[in-house]
Scaffold this active site. Structure first.
Site, mmCIF file in Angstrom:
data_model
loop_
_atom_site.group_PDB
_atom_site.id
_atom_site.type_symbol
_atom_site.label_atom_id
_atom_site.label_comp_id
_atom_site.label_asym_id
_atom_site.label_seq_id
_atom_site.Cartn_x
_atom_site.Cartn_y
_atom_site.Cartn_z
ATOM 1 N N SER A 144 3.024 -0.430 -7.044
ATOM 2 C CA SER A 144 3.336 -1.026 -5.769
ATOM 3 C C SER A 144 2.324 -2.082 -5.322
ATOM 4 O O SER A 144 2.663 -2.933 -4.514
ATOM 5 C CB SER A 144 3.428 0.057 -4.690
ATOM 6 O OG SER A 144 2.163 0.630 -4.420
ATOM 7 N N SER A 169 0.200 2.879 -9.082
ATOM 8 C CA SER A 169 0.377 1.655 -8.295
ATOM 9 C C SER A 169 -0.821 0.709 -8.279
ATOM 10 O O SER A 169 -0.698 -0.408 -7.788
ATOM 11 C CB SER A 169 0.730 2.005 -6.848
ATOM 12 O OG SER A 169 2.069 2.399 -6.747
ATOM 13 N N LYS A 211 -4.368 -4.735 0.881
ATOM 14 C CA LYS A 211 -2.971 -4.287 0.754
ATOM 15 C C LYS A 211 -2.425 -3.935 2.136
ATOM 16 O O LYS A 211 -3.147 -3.367 2.971
ATOM 17 C CB LYS A 211 -2.933 -3.063 -0.177
ATOM 18 C CG LYS A 211 -1.527 -2.621 -0.577
ATOM 19 C CD LYS A 211 -1.572 -1.433 -1.557
ATOM 20 C CE LYS A 211 -0.171 -1.020 -2.005
ATOM 21 N NZ LYS A 211 -0.189 0.132 -2.940
#
Lengths: 492, 95
Positions: free
Chosen positions: A155, A179, A77
Site C-alpha cells: 500500500s 506494504s 504516508k
C-alpha cells in the site's frame, strides 16, 4: 547532482559541514515534486511547513545541535496523522479530516529536525497491493515498460514512487502484510518493516492492529538505519510499544557477517515463480556465502497457510477498527433522506465513504467474527498463526541469524491488470511478505538486480526479533555485493 | 462453504454498509470465493495450540487510574460533520 538526489547520509554530512543548507535541500525537493505531478505520489503538499521546518533545522545545524535527521526532507504516508494537515488514509470517508494531534512516529522525526514535504499516496486504509484502491487515483511507478505505466506496488506506493523518483530523500511507510517491502521491491528502493512494537502505532490510522508496523523507505540500507533510529521509541501511548531502548542502528553496520548463519526456506520456492526470481535468489545466496556467511537450508512448514491466515486476521481486525467511521465524529456523512434514521446514516455513510476493497474486507471480517463462525475461522486462524510463528522461533533457536527470500513473486506489473483478476489472485502478491507480519519479525526488502525487461527486483532479509541492527548489517553487505545503482529514466 | 444472498445481506447489515438488492448475488459469490480460500486452514492440525494473542509474551502495560488529559471538547468536536452546543449531533435515535 541536484540536491534532491542525495541520500540521507550524504545530506547529513554535507549539512553538518555547512556545504549545503536545509532550505536549499528542501527547495530542491519541492521543485522536483512540482515537476512530478504525473507520478501522483504527493497528494497533499505542505511546502509552507517544509520551509519553516527547514529554516529551523538550519538554525539547529548552525548551533551545532543537529541529530542525524536534522534538515532531511521527507514524504509522509497519508496514514500518519499530522496535526492540522489533511490525513485521509486515501479514503473518501476521511475527506476533510484535519487531525488535532501528531502521530508519535512523525513527532519523533520532527523532533529530530526532519522536514515534511507533504503527504503521500497509498491504497485506501492500506488495503491493496497496487495503489489502485486510493481515492486519489493510483500513484505511478517511475519505472516504465516502454510507454506502459506500472504500479509502484502497495500500500505504500506513493512513498516508494517518491523515493525512487528522488522527490524526497526518504519517506515513511507502514506494513501490515508487505506494504513497505513490496513497493520497495517494485521501485528499486529499500524498505524496512521493524519488529512489531519497535515503532509506536499511536496516531497512525489503524488497519489491523496486531500486524501494523511503521518503518522507513529509503534509497540505501544506511539511510534505513539512520531513519529507523529517529522513528523508533518507547511510547506510553501505545500499549504494544516495547520497553526496549533504541540502539544505534548505523553503528551496527560493520560490514562483517563472517560465520553468520543464513536460512534459506525451501517453502518459499513457490509454483509458477519466474526463473528470474529464482536466479536472483541464488545470486543473493552466493553473495552472502562469498562474504563469509554459512548458508543453511531450513524449513518453515506452515508457510503455505500464511495467506489464508492473514486474510482472516487482517479483515477481522479491520472490521473492528473501521467501525469508528460512522459519520458522527469525523469525515464524511451521507446526506439523509426524509425519514432516515441513524442506521440509514451509518449504512449510507459507509457505503459512500468506503471503496470496494475496503467494503469487501470489512464484510469478510464481520463474517469471520460473527456468532457461529468465530471458532471455525477467527480462532483457527489465530492458532495457525501461532504455528507460523513457531516455525520461525525454531529456526532462530537452531542458530539461524537471518533468512533470505525473494521479496515478491514478480517485478512491477502494469496498472489496471489486477482489476481483471479476482481478489484472491491479487492477494498472492503478498506470499513472501505476510508471514513476517504474522510472526511480528523485522524484515527488509532491497534491490538486487534488474529483470530482462529492465525492471528492479528485490530480495528480502528476515531478522530475529529486535535484531534490526543485525538485519541491517546483513542487508548492507548484500547491497554492496549487488551493487544496484540503476535509476528510472526520467519521463514525468 | 458458500454464502447465500440472505447471509450476504445479513453480513452487510452487521457491517453497517448499505448494499443494493441487485448487488447481493455478486457480493455473495465474492464472499463465498474468499471463504473457500480460507477453508485451507481446516487442513492444519491445531490440537493443543493456543490462539496467538500477541507476537511477544508481554503483559499489557498498566498505569495509574487517573485522569491524564481532558478539557478539550472543542478539539474533539472539531472534525465532526455536525456538532452543536458542545455535542455530536445525530438523527433522532429514540422514537
Amino acid at each position: 547532482m541536484s540536491l534532491n538526489r542525495l541520500t540521507i547520509a550524504d545530506a547529513r554530512d554535507r549539512l553538518r559541514k555547512g556545504e549545503i543548507t536545509a532550505v536549499e535541500l528542501t527547495d530542491a525537493c519541492l521543485a522536483a515534486i512540482e515537476d512530478a505531478g504525473a507520478l501522483n505520489a504527493f497528494v497533499h503538499n505542505t511546502a509552507d511547513i517544509a520551509r519553516q521546518q527547514a529554516a529551523a533545522a538550519d538554525a539547529r545545524l548552525q548551533a551545532g545541535d543537529a541529530p542525524a535527521m536534522c534538515g532531511i526532507p521527507l514524504g509522509i504516508k497519508d496514514l500518519f496523522c499530522t496535526k492540522g494537515v489533511p490525513t485521509q488514509a486515501a479514503s473518501r470517508i476521511l475527506q476533510g479530516f484535519l487531525p488535532e494531534y501528531e502521530s508519535t512516529a512523525t513527532q519523533n522525526l520532527f523532533d529530530a529536525g526532519a522536514v515534511m514535504l507533504g503527504k503521500l499516496n497509498m491504497d485506501e486504509f492500506a488495503m491493496g497491493s497496487t495503489n489502485e484502491t486510493s481515492v486519489y487515483g493510483p500513484a505511478v511507478n517511475p519505472w516504465r515498460l516502454g510507454e506502459q505505466q506500472l504500479t509502484p506496488g502497495g500500500s505504500s506506493g506513493g512513498s516508494a514512487a517518491a523515493v525512487a523518483a528522488d522527490l524526497c530523500l526518504a519517506a515513511t511507510g507502514t506494513d501490515t502484510g508487505g506494504s513497505i517491502r513490496q513497493p520497495a521491491a517494485f521501485t528499486g528502493t529499500v524498505g524496512l518493516k521493524p519488529t512489531y512494537g519497535r515503532v509506536s502505532r499511536w496516531g497512525i490510522v489503524a488497519f489491523a492492529s496486531s500486524l501494523d508496523q511503521a518503518g522507513p523507505m529509503t534509497k540505501t540500507v544506511r539511510d534505513a538505519a539512520i531513519m529507523l533510529g529517529a522513528m523508533a521509541s518507547v511510547d506510553p501511548r501505545d500499549s504494544t510499544s516495547a520497553d526496549r531502548p533504541v540502539p544505534d542502528y548505523e553503528a551496527a553496520l560493520t560490514g562483517d557477517i563472517r560465520g553468520k548463519k543464513i536460512g534459506i526456506p525451501r517453502e518459499y520456492r513457490v509454483d509458477g515463480m519466474p526463473a528470474e526470481i529464482e536466479a536472483l535468489w541464488q545470486q543473493g545466496i552466493a553473495m552472502l556465502r562469498d562474504a563469509g556467511a554459512e548458508i543453511v537450508d531450513i524449513s518453515l512448514p506452515h508457510t503455505q497457510y500464511a495467506l489464508p491466515t492473514y486474510y482472516v486476521i487482517g479483515p477481522a481486525e479491520a472490521s473492528s477498527n473501521l467501525a469508528r467511521y460512522d459519520g458522527v465524529r469525523y469525515g464524511h456523512r451521507a446526506r439523509l433522506g426524509a425519514g432516515d434514521g441513524i442506521n440509514e446514516m451509518y449504512e449510507n455513510t459507509r457505503a459512500e465513504g468506503f471503496g470496494a476493497e475496503v467494503q469487501r474486507r470489512v464484510m469478510i471480517g464481520t463474517y469471520v467474527l460473527s456468532a457461529g463462525f468465530y471458532d471455525a475461522y477467527y480462532n483457527r486462524a489465530r492458532k495457525v498463526r501461532a504455528l507460523i510463528k513457531r516455525d520461525f522461533d525454531e529456526a532462530f533457536a537452531a542458530g539461524i541469524d537471518t533468512i533470505l527470500t525473494p521479496a515478491t513473486p514478480s517485478a512491477a506489473f502494469p496498472l489496471g491488470t489486477m482489476h481483471a483478476v479476482d481478489p484472491v489472485q491479487m492477494y498472492l502478491n503478498d506470499v513472501f511478505t505476510v508471514t513476517v507480519n504474522l510472526a511480528g519479525l523485522p524484515a527488509l526488502a532491497l534491490p538486487a538486480g534488474l529483470d530482462s525487461q529492465g525492471l528492479p527486483l528485490g530480495l528480502q532479509l528476515i531478522g530475529r526479533p529486535w535484531d534490526e541492527g543485525g538485519l541491517l548489517n546483513h542487508a548492507a553487505v548484500l547491497e554492496r555485493a549487488a551493487g544496484f545503482v540503476a535509476k528510472p529514466e526520467r519521463w514525468w | 462453504m458458500s454464502i447465500s444472498e440472505t447471509e450476504a445481506r445479513k453480513v452487510a447489515q452487521l457491517a453497517r454498509i448499505a448494499v443494493a438488492d441487485e448487488a447481493l448475488p455478486a457480493l455473495a459469490s465474492e464472499l463465498s470465493h474468499m471463504l473457500q480460500f480460507m477453508a485451507q486452514l481446516s487442513e492444519v492440525d491445531v490440537t493443543g495450540v493456543e490462539p496467538m494473542t500477541g507476537v511477544e509474551k508481554m503483559r499489557l502495560k498498566r498505569r495509574e487510574d487517573v485522569v491524564t488529559d481532558g478539557n478539550m471538547a472543542e478539539a474533539v468536536l472539531k472534525n465532526a460533520p455536525d456538532a452543536r452546543e458542545g455535542f455530536f449531533a445525530v438523527p433522532k435515535v429514540v422514537e
